[in-house]
Design a protein around this motif. Structure first.
Motif: not given
Length: 127
Positions: A95-121
């Motif tokens: 209803x706000x113009x974003x794809x209906x799967x927006x939230x799980x997609x954001x979590x998916x992308x953030x998990x990919x970024x965490x994988x790429x960056x690692x945990x850090x110090x």
């Protein structure tokens, strides 16, 4: 130093917010997940994996324990959520113009970024 703080903030954001989803499943049950799995032709017992993906894995991510492996599991959990919950309407807009799967997609992308960056110090087993 700022890269490690950014990694910590990302881990905490993803972990805490996903943990709320898991706590909801603990409080209200997983009947909806069971229904989605059965509707897709998968065995109902797989629904219990949501507790791993939305409770155990977020705790690992928050603490910085086996973060790369945990982020892969979270990412797979989000792929399953996207296709089970939105598979038939994957390209629909909400209803706000974003794809209906927006939230799980954001979590998916953030998990990919965490994988790429690692945990850090700032993690229990930092890498």
């Amino acid at each position: 130093m700022s890269n490690d703080i950014a990694k910590l903030l990302l881990r905490l954001s993803v972990g805490v917010m996903m943990l709320f989803h898991g706590l909801d499943k603990i409080i209200n049950g997983i009947d909806g997940v069971k229904h989605l799995l059965v509707s897709a032709g998968a065995p109902q017992f797989l629904a219990y994996g949501v507790y791993v993906g939305e409770v155990v894995i977020p705790i690992f991510i928050i603490l910085g324990v086996y973060v790369r492996a945990a982020s892969v599991i979270l990412g797979l959990n989000m792929v399953a959520a996207i296709f089970l919950a939105y598979g038939g309407a994957l390209f629909s807009l909400g209803k706000h113009g974003a794809p209906v799967f927006e939230l799980p997609f954001l979590y998916l992308m953030m998990s990919v970024i965490i994988f790429m960056l690692g945990s850090g110090k700032y993690a229990l087993n930092s890498k």
